[in-house]
Design a protein around this motif. Structure first.
Motif, PDB file in Angstrom:
ATOM      1  N   ALA A  84       5.309   9.940  -1.308  1.00 51.17           N
ATOM      2  CA  ALA A  84       3.907   9.567  -1.245  1.00 51.17           C
ATOM      3  C   ALA A  84       3.827   8.107  -1.929  1.00 51.17           C
ATOM      4  O   ALA A  84       2.914   7.391  -1.304  1.00 51.17           O
ATOM      5  N   SER A  85       4.478   7.942  -2.923  1.00 52.03           N
ATOM      6  CA  SER A  85       4.429   6.629  -3.768  1.00 52.03           C
ATOM      7  C   SER A  85       5.286   5.347  -2.982  1.00 52.03           C
ATOM      8  O   SER A  85       5.245   4.442  -3.470  1.00 52.03           O
ATOM      9  N   THR A  86       5.862   5.787  -1.848  1.00 49.60           N
ATOM     10  CA  THR A  86       6.549   4.775  -1.306  1.00 49.60           C
ATOM     11  C   THR A  86       5.751   3.394  -0.709  1.00 49.60           C
ATOM     12  O   THR A  86       4.539   3.529  -0.207  1.00 49.60           O
ATOM     13  N   VAL A  87       6.157   2.307  -1.050  1.00 50.09           N
ATOM     14  CA  VAL A  87       5.180   1.064  -0.843  1.00 50.09           C
ATOM     15  C   VAL A  87       5.490   0.640   0.662  1.00 50.09           C
ATOM     16  O   VAL A  87       6.697   0.220   0.860  1.00 50.09           O
ATOM     17  N   LEU A  88       4.471   0.508   1.491  1.00 46.45           N
ATOM     18  CA  LEU A  88       4.719  -0.095   2.958  1.00 46.45           C
ATOM     19  C   LEU A  88       4.546  -1.471   3.018  1.00 46.45           C
ATOM     20  O   LEU A  88       3.627  -1.883   2.252  1.00 46.45           O
ATOM     21  N   SER A  89       5.295  -2.207   3.997  1.00 44.10           N
ATOM     22  CA  SER A  89       4.861  -3.506   4.314  1.00 44.10           C
ATOM     23  C   SER A  89       4.535  -3.653   5.715  1.00 44.10           C
ATOM     24  O   SER A  89       4.924  -2.430   6.653  1.00 44.10           O
ATOM     25  N   ILE A  90       4.267  -4.521   6.191  1.00 40.61           N
ATOM     26  CA  ILE A  90       3.908  -4.626   7.801  1.00 40.61           C
ATOM     27  C   ILE A  90       5.188  -4.826   8.481  1.00 40.61           C
ATOM     28  O   ILE A  90       6.130  -5.433   7.821  1.00 40.61           O
ATOM     29  N   MET A 138       0.939  -1.093   0.123  1.00 44.40           N
ATOM     30  CA  MET A 138      -0.017  -0.007  -0.056  1.00 44.40           C
ATOM     31  C   MET A 138       0.807   1.300   0.129  1.00 44.40           C
ATOM     32  O   MET A 138       1.878   1.118   0.611  1.00 44.40           O
ATOM     33  N   ARG A 139       0.242   2.272  -0.879  1.00 44.48           N
ATOM     34  CA  ARG A 139       1.374   3.491  -0.975  1.00 44.48           C
ATOM     35  C   ARG A 139       1.382   4.420   0.443  1.00 44.48           C
ATOM     36  O   ARG A 139      -0.003   4.250   1.262  1.00 44.48           O
ATOM     37  N   LEU A 140       2.332   4.822   0.731  1.00 44.53           N
ATOM     38  CA  LEU A 140       2.227   5.562   2.017  1.00 44.53           C
ATOM     39  C   LEU A 140       1.177   6.695   2.042  1.00 44.53           C
ATOM     40  O   LEU A 140       0.634   6.800   3.227  1.00 44.53           O
ATOM     41  N   ASP A 141       0.917   7.403   1.080  1.00 47.73           N
ATOM     42  CA  ASP A 141      -0.095   8.359   1.393  1.00 47.73           C
ATOM     43  C   ASP A 141      -1.545   8.033   1.553  1.00 47.73           C
ATOM     44  O   ASP A 141      -2.148   8.487   2.407  1.00 47.73           O
ATOM     45  N   LYS A 142      -1.859   6.808   0.953  1.00 40.30           N
ATOM     46  CA  LYS A 142      -3.172   6.006   1.171  1.00 40.30           C
ATOM     47  C   LYS A 142      -3.079   5.542   2.781  1.00 40.30           C
ATOM     48  O   LYS A 142      -3.942   5.555   3.359  1.00 40.30           O
ATOM     49  N   PHE A 143      -1.963   4.889   3.152  1.00 38.81           N
ATOM     50  CA  PHE A 143      -1.892   4.366   4.511  1.00 38.81           C
ATOM     51  C   PHE A 143      -2.298   5.331   5.518  1.00 38.81           C
ATOM     52  O   PHE A 143      -2.996   5.354   6.555  1.00 38.81           O
ATOM     53  N   LEU A 144      -1.288   6.663   5.396  1.00 41.14           N
ATOM     54  CA  LEU A 144      -1.667   7.747   6.370  1.00 41.14           C
ATOM     55  C   LEU A 144      -3.229   8.242   6.227  1.00 41.14           C
ATOM     56  O   LEU A 144      -3.637   8.475   7.354  1.00 41.14           O
ATOM     57  N   LYS A 145      -3.802   8.118   5.213  1.00 40.25           N
ATOM     58  CA  LYS A 145      -5.040   8.831   5.116  1.00 40.25           C
ATOM     59  C   LYS A 145      -6.110   7.475   6.032  1.00 40.25           C
ATOM     60  O   LYS A 145      -6.905   7.968   6.689  1.00 40.25           O
ATOM     61  N   VAL A 146      -5.867   6.481   5.415  1.00 38.80           N
ATOM     62  CA  VAL A 146      -6.834   5.232   6.078  1.00 38.80           C
ATOM     63  C   VAL A 146      -6.663   5.113   7.521  1.00 38.80           C
ATOM     64  O   VAL A 146      -7.664   4.862   8.156  1.00 38.80           O
ATOM     65  N   SER A 147      -5.340   5.374   7.979  1.00 35.18           N
ATOM     66  CA  SER A 147      -5.205   5.136   9.482  1.00 35.18           C
ATOM     67  C   SER A 147      -5.578   6.566  10.114  1.00 35.18           C
ATOM     68  O   SER A 147      -5.191   6.314  11.361  1.00 35.18           O
TER      69      SER A 147
END
Length: 85
Positions: free
Chosen positions: A37-43, A1-10
């Motif tokens: 913003a496009s950095t892909v995150l992992s658990i 998941m992209r960093l920007d999306k994670f920050l919004k969803v969380s």
């Protein structure tokens, strides 16, 4: 998941466009590297966010595309929160 999306969803940052701006200003690091913003995150990734007077360090514990307000805090664990002068 992209960093920007994670920050919004969380719900760490209210809007995705604001998350993109904060990342573009170099105020976010992911595992010690500058976060775009496009950095892909992992658990298990560690994210450091520099807000105006606070630096928050979190660990990603779950990745979901959508979440309810009450469940948003389950996506991350706060490692530290420091006040900066």
């Amino acid at each position: 998941m992209r960093l920007d999306k994670f920050l919004k969803v969380s719900r760490l940052i209210k809007r995705r466009t604001l998350a993109k701006e904060v990342a573009g200003q170099g105020r976010i690091t992911v595992n010690g590297n500058p976060g775009k913003a496009s950095t892909v995150l992992s658990i298990g990734d560690e994210i450091v966010i520099k807000f105006a007077q606070t630096v928050v360090t979190i660990e990603v514990t779950s990745l979901k595309d959508t979440t309810k307000k009450g469940e948003a805090e389950n996506l991350y664990k706060v490692i530290s929160e420091e006040e900066v002068n």
